[in-house]
Structure formats: structure tokens, C-alpha cells
Design a protein around this motif. Sequence first.
Motif, mmCIF file in Angstrom:
data_model
loop_
_atom_site.group_PDB
_atom_site.id
_atom_site.type_symbol
_atom_site.label_atom_id
_atom_site.label_comp_id
_atom_site.label_asym_id
_atom_site.label_seq_id
_atom_site.Cartn_x
_atom_site.Cartn_y
_atom_site.Cartn_z
ATOM 1 N N ILE A 109 0.797 -1.208 -0.060
ATOM 2 C CA ILE A 109 -0.031 0.198 0.054
ATOM 3 C C ILE A 109 1.023 1.398 0.059
ATOM 4 O O ILE A 109 0.608 2.351 -0.713
ATOM 5 C CB ILE A 109 -0.814 -0.004 1.365
ATOM 6 N N GLU A 110 1.823 1.230 0.952
ATOM 7 C CA GLU A 110 2.758 2.306 0.911
ATOM 8 C C GLU A 110 3.461 2.644 -0.414
ATOM 9 O O GLU A 110 3.591 3.831 -0.861
ATOM 10 C CB GLU A 110 3.761 2.017 2.270
ATOM 11 N N LYS A 111 3.923 1.663 -0.985
ATOM 12 C CA LYS A 111 4.447 1.513 -2.506
ATOM 13 C C LYS A 111 3.773 2.308 -3.439
ATOM 14 O O LYS A 111 3.817 3.166 -4.218
ATOM 15 C CB LYS A 111 5.161 0.521 -2.963
ATOM 16 N N ALA A 112 2.409 1.749 -3.327
ATOM 17 C CA ALA A 112 1.399 2.343 -4.332
ATOM 18 C C ALA A 112 1.089 3.845 -4.010
ATOM 19 O O ALA A 112 1.220 4.607 -5.170
ATOM 20 C CB ALA A 112 0.278 1.369 -4.285
ATOM 21 N N LYS A 113 1.015 4.154 -2.862
ATOM 22 C CA LYS A 113 0.959 5.559 -2.650
ATOM 23 C C LYS A 113 1.751 6.514 -2.985
ATOM 24 O O LYS A 113 1.602 7.589 -3.370
ATOM 25 C CB LYS A 113 0.510 5.729 -1.099
ATOM 26 N N ASP A 114 2.918 5.840 -2.644
ATOM 27 C CA ASP A 114 4.499 6.764 -3.143
ATOM 28 C C ASP A 114 4.377 6.798 -4.432
ATOM 29 O O ASP A 114 4.844 7.978 -5.064
ATOM 30 C CB ASP A 114 5.868 6.006 -2.593
ATOM 31 N N ALA A 115 4.223 5.828 -5.267
ATOM 32 C CA ALA A 115 4.022 5.872 -6.732
ATOM 33 C C ALA A 115 3.098 7.053 -7.157
ATOM 34 O O ALA A 115 3.389 7.674 -8.194
ATOM 35 C CB ALA A 115 4.207 4.564 -7.397
ATOM 36 N N ALA A 116 1.783 6.677 -6.778
ATOM 37 C CA ALA A 116 0.847 7.630 -7.152
ATOM 38 C C ALA A 116 1.304 9.268 -6.810
ATOM 39 O O ALA A 116 0.995 9.975 -7.495
ATOM 40 C CB ALA A 116 -0.479 7.388 -6.725
ATOM 41 N N SER A 117 1.751 9.417 -5.637
ATOM 42 C CA SER A 117 2.191 10.728 -5.363
ATOM 43 C C SER A 117 3.245 11.151 -6.163
ATOM 44 O O SER A 117 3.308 12.506 -6.658
ATOM 45 C CB SER A 117 2.548 10.634 -3.730
ATOM 46 N N GLU A 118 4.111 10.501 -6.414
ATOM 47 C CA GLU A 118 5.176 10.988 -7.222
ATOM 48 C C GLU A 118 4.900 11.301 -8.600
ATOM 49 O O GLU A 118 5.172 12.416 -9.161
ATOM 50 C CB GLU A 118 6.372 9.958 -7.576
ATOM 51 N N LYS A 119 3.797 10.615 -9.049
ATOM 52 C CA LYS A 119 3.330 10.828 -10.474
ATOM 53 C C LYS A 119 2.541 11.999 -10.619
ATOM 54 O O LYS A 119 2.219 12.656 -11.670
ATOM 55 C CB LYS A 119 2.504 9.584 -11.065
ATOM 56 N N THR A 120 1.678 12.407 -9.293
ATOM 57 C CA THR A 120 0.776 13.578 -9.406
ATOM 58 C C THR A 120 1.424 14.653 -8.709
ATOM 59 O O THR A 120 1.078 15.859 -8.610
ATOM 60 C CB THR A 120 -0.398 13.027 -8.557
ATOM 61 N N GLY A 121 2.762 14.527 -8.482
ATOM 62 C CA GLY A 121 3.484 15.776 -7.850
ATOM 63 C C GLY A 121 3.077 16.241 -6.474
ATOM 64 O O GLY A 121 3.299 17.332 -6.304
ATOM 65 N N GLY A 122 2.533 15.175 -5.656
ATOM 66 C CA GLY A 122 1.935 15.401 -4.391
ATOM 67 C C GLY A 122 0.751 16.133 -4.273
ATOM 68 O O GLY A 122 0.357 16.334 -3.051
ATOM 69 N N LYS A 123 0.304 16.368 -5.314
ATOM 70 C CA LYS A 123 -1.164 17.257 -5.495
ATOM 71 C C LYS A 123 -2.393 16.261 -4.759
ATOM 72 O O LYS A 123 -3.220 17.029 -4.346
ATOM 73 C CB LYS A 123 -1.486 17.450 -6.999
ATOM 74 N N PHE A 124 -2.529 15.259 -4.692
ATOM 75 C CA PHE A 124 -3.409 14.417 -4.158
ATOM 76 C C PHE A 124 -2.941 13.634 -3.149
ATOM 77 O O PHE A 124 -3.699 12.488 -2.762
ATOM 78 C CB PHE A 124 -3.995 13.692 -5.228
ATOM 79 N N ASP A 125 -2.076 14.009 -2.314
ATOM 80 C CA ASP A 125 -1.714 13.209 -1.306
ATOM 81 C C ASP A 125 -2.513 12.910 -0.179
ATOM 82 O O ASP A 125 -2.739 11.943 0.459
ATOM 83 C CB ASP A 125 -0.343 13.806 -0.663
ATOM 84 N N GLU A 126 -3.600 13.915 0.101
ATOM 85 C CA GLU A 126 -4.548 13.938 1.083
ATOM 86 C C GLU A 126 -5.523 12.573 0.745
ATOM 87 O O GLU A 126 -5.826 11.753 1.723
ATOM 88 C CB GLU A 126 -5.333 14.975 1.452
ATOM 89 N N GLN A 127 -6.066 12.521 -0.671
ATOM 90 C CA GLN A 127 -7.005 11.460 -1.141
ATOM 91 C C GLN A 127 -5.983 10.084 -1.134
ATOM 92 O O GLN A 127 -6.697 9.158 -0.655
ATOM 93 C CB GLN A 127 -7.213 11.770 -2.620
ATOM 94 N N LEU A 128 -4.830 10.232 -1.359
ATOM 95 C CA LEU A 128 -3.988 8.692 -1.566
ATOM 96 C C LEU A 128 -3.974 8.361 0.072
ATOM 97 O O LEU A 128 -4.163 7.065 0.219
ATOM 98 C CB LEU A 128 -2.731 9.066 -2.116
ATOM 99 N N ASP A 129 -3.912 9.338 1.008
ATOM 100 C CA ASP A 129 -3.703 8.874 2.469
ATOM 101 C C ASP A 129 -4.985 8.014 2.702
ATOM 102 O O ASP A 129 -5.100 7.090 3.421
ATOM 103 C CB ASP A 129 -3.270 9.801 3.351
ATOM 104 N N LYS A 130 -6.030 8.652 2.536
ATOM 105 C CA LYS A 130 -7.480 8.225 2.735
ATOM 106 C C LYS A 130 -7.653 6.800 2.059
ATOM 107 O O LYS A 130 -8.176 5.686 2.654
ATOM 108 C CB LYS A 130 -8.669 9.162 2.238
ATOM 109 N N GLY A 131 -7.399 6.884 0.905
ATOM 110 C CA GLY A 131 -7.522 5.480 0.308
ATOM 111 C C GLY A 131 -6.655 4.466 0.613
ATOM 112 O O GLY A 131 -6.970 3.273 0.690
ATOM 113 N N GLY A 132 -5.346 4.895 0.929
ATOM 114 C CA GLY A 132 -4.430 3.787 1.519
ATOM 115 C C GLY A 132 -5.039 3.373 3.026
ATOM 116 O O GLY A 132 -5.020 2.049 3.473
#
Length: 60
Positions: A27-50
Motif C-alpha cells: 500500500i505504501e509503495k502504491a501511494k508513493d508511486a501515485a504521489s510521485e506521478k501527481t507531484g503530491g497534488k493528491f496526497d490527502e486523497q491517497l492517504d485516505k485511500g491507503g
Amino acid sequence: MSIGDLGDKAKDLAGSEKAEGISDSGIEKAKDAASEKTGGKFDEQLDKGGDAADQRLGNE
């Protein structure tokens, strides 16, 4: 060993601390990869999804 015994063994393994660590890591690896691709723009949503994924998959 019957099919039911195998199912019970699989449930026990899936609920183990080792499995919890593996799912958390994935889960952490997926969140980190998505955050990197989006430039951190959706980190709050990624945290909730994770967190939601961890609750469904994990045992803690």
C-alpha cells in the motif's frame, strides 16, 4: 487435508503479522508511486485511500 482445512490455513496465514507487513508495504509503495506521478497534488486523497485499503486487507 481437506479443502476446508486448506481454507482455514489460508485464512490464518492472511491474518498473520507477516501478511500485515506485506500488505502495508504494498500500500505504501502504491501511494508513493501515485504521489510521485501527481507531484503530491493528491496526497490527502491517497492517504485516505491507503487507510481504507489497509482496513480491508490488514488485520490491524
